[in-house]
Design a protein around this motif. Structure first.
Motif, PDB file in Angstrom:
ATOM      1  N   LEU B 315       0.832  -1.206   0.000  1.00  0.00           N
ATOM      2  CA  LEU B 315       0.000   0.000   0.000  1.00  0.00           C
ATOM      3  C   LEU B 315       0.862   1.250   0.000  1.00  0.00           C
ATOM      4  O   LEU B 315       0.454   2.302  -0.490  1.00  0.00           O
ATOM      5  CB  LEU B 315      -0.930   0.009   1.218  1.00  0.00           C
ATOM      6  N   ASP B 316       2.073   1.115   0.550  1.00  0.00           N
ATOM      7  CA  ASP B 316       2.972   2.260   0.555  1.00  0.00           C
ATOM      8  C   ASP B 316       3.740   2.362  -0.758  1.00  0.00           C
ATOM      9  O   ASP B 316       4.651   3.167  -0.882  1.00  0.00           O
ATOM     10  CB  ASP B 316       3.945   2.176   1.743  1.00  0.00           C
ATOM     11  N   GLY B 317       3.411   1.490  -1.679  1.00  0.00           N
ATOM     12  CA  GLY B 317       3.973   1.678  -3.009  1.00  0.00           C
ATOM     13  C   GLY B 317       4.928   0.604  -3.510  1.00  0.00           C
ATOM     14  O   GLY B 317       5.348   0.649  -4.661  1.00  0.00           O
ATOM     15  N   ALA B 318       5.282  -0.360  -2.670  1.00  0.00           N
ATOM     16  CA  ALA B 318       6.194  -1.407  -3.130  1.00  0.00           C
ATOM     17  C   ALA B 318       5.553  -2.129  -4.315  1.00  0.00           C
ATOM     18  O   ALA B 318       4.401  -2.522  -4.247  1.00  0.00           O
ATOM     19  CB  ALA B 318       6.480  -2.392  -2.001  1.00  0.00           C
ATOM     20  N   ASP B 319       6.293  -2.294  -5.392  1.00  0.00           N
ATOM     21  CA  ASP B 319       5.655  -2.936  -6.544  1.00  0.00           C
ATOM     22  C   ASP B 319       6.542  -3.993  -7.192  1.00  0.00           C
ATOM     23  O   ASP B 319       6.520  -4.201  -8.387  1.00  0.00           O
ATOM     24  CB  ASP B 319       5.229  -1.877  -7.565  1.00  0.00           C
ATOM     25  N   HIS B 320       7.334  -4.660  -6.334  1.00  0.00           N
ATOM     26  CA  HIS B 320       8.105  -5.784  -6.837  1.00  0.00           C
ATOM     27  C   HIS B 320       7.173  -6.939  -7.176  1.00  0.00           C
ATOM     28  O   HIS B 320       5.989  -6.908  -6.851  1.00  0.00           O
ATOM     29  CB  HIS B 320       9.133  -6.214  -5.789  1.00  0.00           C
ATOM     30  N   ALA B 321       7.715  -7.966  -7.787  1.00  0.00           N
ATOM     31  CA  ALA B 321       6.899  -9.122  -8.159  1.00  0.00           C
ATOM     32  C   ALA B 321       6.343  -9.779  -6.895  1.00  0.00           C
ATOM     33  O   ALA B 321       6.962  -9.718  -5.837  1.00  0.00           O
ATOM     34  CB  ALA B 321       7.738 -10.114  -8.949  1.00  0.00           C
ATOM     35  N   PRO B 322       5.172 -10.400  -7.002  1.00  0.00           N
ATOM     36  CA  PRO B 322       4.586 -11.076  -5.837  1.00  0.00           C
ATOM     37  C   PRO B 322       5.579 -12.028  -5.190  1.00  0.00           C
ATOM     38  O   PRO B 322       6.285 -12.771  -5.875  1.00  0.00           O
ATOM     39  CB  PRO B 322       3.407 -11.838  -6.447  1.00  0.00           C
ATOM     40  N   ALA B 323       5.663 -11.984  -3.876  1.00  0.00           N
ATOM     41  CA  ALA B 323       6.626 -12.801  -3.159  1.00  0.00           C
ATOM     42  C   ALA B 323       5.915 -13.922  -2.412  1.00  0.00           C
ATOM     43  O   ALA B 323       4.731 -13.836  -2.107  1.00  0.00           O
ATOM     44  CB  ALA B 323       7.417 -11.939  -2.184  1.00  0.00           C
ATOM     45  N   ARG B 324       6.657 -14.950  -2.137  1.00  0.00           N
ATOM     46  CA  ARG B 324       6.119 -16.064  -1.377  1.00  0.00           C
ATOM     47  C   ARG B 324       7.028 -16.276  -0.180  1.00  0.00           C
ATOM     48  O   ARG B 324       8.183 -16.667  -0.331  1.00  0.00           O
ATOM     49  CB  ARG B 324       6.091 -17.304  -2.270  1.00  0.00           C
ATOM     50  N   VAL B 325       6.513 -16.014   1.017  1.00  0.00           N
ATOM     51  CA  VAL B 325       7.304 -16.157   2.225  1.00  0.00           C
ATOM     52  C   VAL B 325       6.891 -17.441   2.919  1.00  0.00           C
ATOM     53  O   VAL B 325       5.703 -17.725   3.042  1.00  0.00           O
ATOM     54  CB  VAL B 325       7.062 -14.983   3.193  1.00  0.00           C
ATOM     55  N   GLU B 326       7.859 -18.200   3.352  1.00  0.00           N
ATOM     56  CA  GLU B 326       7.507 -19.407   4.082  1.00  0.00           C
ATOM     57  C   GLU B 326       8.140 -19.329   5.465  1.00  0.00           C
ATOM     58  O   GLU B 326       9.353 -19.205   5.602  1.00  0.00           O
ATOM     59  CB  GLU B 326       7.991 -20.638   3.319  1.00  0.00           C
ATOM     60  N   LEU B 327       7.316 -19.378   6.488  1.00  0.00           N
ATOM     61  CA  LEU B 327       7.826 -19.270   7.852  1.00  0.00           C
ATOM     62  C   LEU B 327       8.121 -20.655   8.414  1.00  0.00           C
ATOM     63  O   LEU B 327       7.336 -21.590   8.225  1.00  0.00           O
ATOM     64  CB  LEU B 327       6.811 -18.558   8.744  1.00  0.00           C
ATOM     65  N   ALA B 328       9.242 -20.745   9.124  1.00  0.00           N
ATOM     66  CA  ALA B 328       9.638 -22.033   9.680  1.00  0.00           C
ATOM     67  C   ALA B 328       8.744 -22.405  10.862  1.00  0.00           C
ATOM     68  O   ALA B 328       8.158 -21.548  11.509  1.00  0.00           O
ATOM     69  CB  ALA B 328      11.093 -21.968  10.134  1.00  0.00           C
ATOM     70  N   THR B 329       8.651 -23.681  11.124  1.00  0.00           N
ATOM     71  CA  THR B 329       7.908 -24.157  12.285  1.00  0.00           C
ATOM     72  C   THR B 329       8.915 -24.624  13.337  1.00  0.00           C
ATOM     73  O   THR B 329      10.094 -24.782  13.050  1.00  0.00           O
ATOM     74  CB  THR B 329       7.009 -25.341  11.898  1.00  0.00           C
ATOM     75  N   THR B 330       8.418 -24.837  14.534  1.00  0.00           N
ATOM     76  CA  THR B 330       9.298 -25.268  15.620  1.00  0.00           C
ATOM     77  C   THR B 330       8.735 -26.517  16.281  1.00  0.00           C
ATOM     78  O   THR B 330       7.546 -26.559  16.593  1.00  0.00           O
ATOM     79  CB  THR B 330       9.377 -24.190  16.721  1.00  0.00           C
ATOM     80  N   LEU B 331       9.577 -27.485  16.493  1.00  0.00           N
ATOM     81  CA  LEU B 331       9.155 -28.667  17.238  1.00  0.00           C
ATOM     82  C   LEU B 331       9.315 -28.394  18.722  1.00  0.00           C
ATOM     83  O   LEU B 331      10.394 -28.010  19.166  1.00  0.00           O
ATOM     84  CB  LEU B 331      10.012 -29.879  16.832  1.00  0.00           C
TER      85      LEU B 331
END
Lengths: 342, 342
Positions: B315-331
């Motif tokens: 919304l603040d204007g970033a217009d890079h290509a769509p990103a895919r973030v994957e967050l790690a899990t914890t055991l």
DNA sequence: CATCCTGTTGACAACGTTGTCCAGGGCCTA
DNA sequence: TAGGCCCTGGACAACGTTGTCAACAGGATG
């Protein structure tokens, strides 16, 4: 490119309007409006042309403009304490279901138990012209709502009463519930019972404390210094309070926890002790059955549903005097409240 | 009383407008607007007069009209599966905090895991012209969003990927988490391990199943018929599946639960059995520490915060290509996952 | 005293939709 | 065929706000 065009380009990313659709379909503006709202008086052929233009342009009606014209936003506001609290999730969901049944959207916000933030949120919602408002108050003076209510924003207070303003309320019977819970402990032989509750500023906290005192008095027990602790539900403080009560030469043999967060911490503290300690908590908790925790349960979903239904009855025109509904609580014995004194 | 007046009386319960304030203060409309918005260029004296009129009339700016003019609603939409689910409460709250920091309100809705209802909700939010949208999808085809995205509504998908549309996503590493959890059971000696998960339509469900299979294959274990059950998380079904796996001549010695609701039911079933059964669950649960349940934890609040921050960066204007973030899990080992095979 | 500047103020259009009202064409009836 | 009516469609104003621009007063400057 002139300035006007550039300007409009930055708005809503250049969304097509009814005017654009009308131009493309070769019809008048109002005809598009009729098609979009399924109003009668449009030939099937015209309707088809308009629909094609809508699809081709990816038009979607701008409800902001619609609201401005119609005067109803079909949305209601819900201000609660913390959406992450397991008590408010189901409550919020129940409100949402009722809203959905009435075609309204739900805007919600968390006050984080801060009266100033509560007011800020409530007024922001009023500025949006929500049709109605459900508030779980953090503060105790709500006179700031007077102009809004007078201006016609239907309002229902939930869980805690409103301060200095006459509105509908849906409450749980905190006093009766706590009294029953403490009496339950007494019935199982306890006389030295500790009470750990939320900040005294919060109505339910003092009501529950009042219930505690009533039950003790009924049994002819004098509450000793150090058996009562009111304050934030921060785990550290609750832990300190519980450990204090459970130590010393004459520790309490049972605890009454004033709400779900207190209960959780109390369970942890008790689990670390060798000597068993009886416990009854206000509010049910997930998995409490597996842990064998006796609780005073209030049905969060029922509270939310009741409040929302009240609200929509108001919105549908009910104009009787503000009512105060009090929902009963239920004691659910699961073991921790039935332990005898050690 | 003429018709026009009666009509205006029913709108917003006859709220005063800037025009009314201007008339009362004896100034122009725009001057009121300036005062309300703290714009410069108003004499202290004039400002005082206007402020008095505002207070006397109980005026509050109509943000619907403001939005129409300015083109930004300062609100974002959040569509999730069920607000009452303990995983989504904290997520929602985290989104709300970020929104608040950016001066935006949060409108949310529950899809109840119904793709049609998801679409209906999302489009209603688009019609309101929310500035941005965070969606935890129920369906798997989101082409209906294309015109909206093209029109400039920033969108972030959370927890599950979007179907046939290129947008930002914030996911948890379901595959890796499940693989780690199952490997953990294998490391503790189990070879007969059951998997109970959500409906295969749901991406996280199949990813977790894939993790299960990967761990089993890594250990050279062949998964037998009847060790895997995918379907609704309805307690009845989960209970039946678990009991099936735990019965018969060669029952499984450990269970992997595909999400928090499955875990809860699995814990109940296991508690009723004499023979101990090891358990690892996906998603942490309140009080799981007290119950000694080993889990693969994904931080719901972190997921929500990350998604919201992404959204506002857009919304603040970033217009890079769509990103895919994957967050790690914890055991988090707590006992139930470390039990040896019975 | 004319001119310019600055700072305050208000008139007006525009945002995108819906309600009101009127025009024109087709059809029925007399 | 004239007159009336119904049906479809469109022009226009209004909702309450904000952006643009021009007017005006008062002081400083030449």
């Amino acid at each position: 490119m002139d300035r006007t065009a550039r300007h409009s380009e930055t708005r809503y990313g250049n969304r097509p309007t009814m005017k654009d659709v009308a131009a493309r379909a070769g019809v008048g503006l109002k005809t598009v409006s009729r098609v979009v709202n399924s109003e009668p008086g449009v030939t099937p052929d015209t309707e088809r042309r308009v629909q094609e233009a809508i699809d081709a342009l990816g038009f979607r009606r701008n409800d902001s403009a619609r609201v401005l014209r119609k005067g109803r936003t079909a949305s209601i506001g819900l201000v609660l304490e913390d959406l992450a609290d397991p008590f408010y999730g189901p409550l919020s969901r129940a409100v949402e279901e009722v809203a959905r049944a009435h075609g309204a959207l739900l805007i919600n916000g968390s006050s984080a138990e801060d009266p100033e933030r509560e007011q800020e949120l409530v007024l922001a919602l009023c500025a949006r012209r929500v049709d109605g408002l459900i508030v779980i108050p953090a503060g105790d003076d709500h006179r700031y709502l007077e102009p809004e209510i007078k201006a016609g924003i239907a309002t229902v207070f939930v869980d805690r009463p409103a301060g200095h303003v006459d509105v509908d309320m849906v409450l749980s019977d905190s006093f009766g519930g706590a009294r029953e819970g403490v009496a339950h402990l007494i019935a199982h032989g306890h006389r030295r019972i500790g009470f750990i509750g939320d900040q005294p500023r919060i109505h339910t906290a003092t009501e529950r404390l009042r219930g505690y005192h009533a039950a003790m008095r009924d049994a002819g027990i004098t509450v000793e210094d150090g058996w009562v602790s009111l304050g934030s539900t921060d785990p550290e403080r609750v832990r300190a309070a519980a450990e204090e009560m459970l130590s010393g030469p004459e520790p309490v043999t049972a605890l009454f926890a004033g709400n779900n967060r207190v209960t959780v911490t109390a369970v942890r503290v008790i689990a670390e002790r060798e000597r068993p300690v009886a416990l009854v908590g206000f509010d049910d908790i997930e998995l409490a059955d597996l842990l064998g925790i006796t609780v005073i349960s209030q049905d969060a979903a029922a509270v939310g549903r009741t409040a929302a239904e009240h609200l929509f009855r108001r919105l549908d025109g009910a104009d009787h005097a503000p009512a105060r509904v009090e929902l009963a609580t239920t004691l659910i014995p699961r073991g921790s409240g039935e332990l005898p004194p050690a």
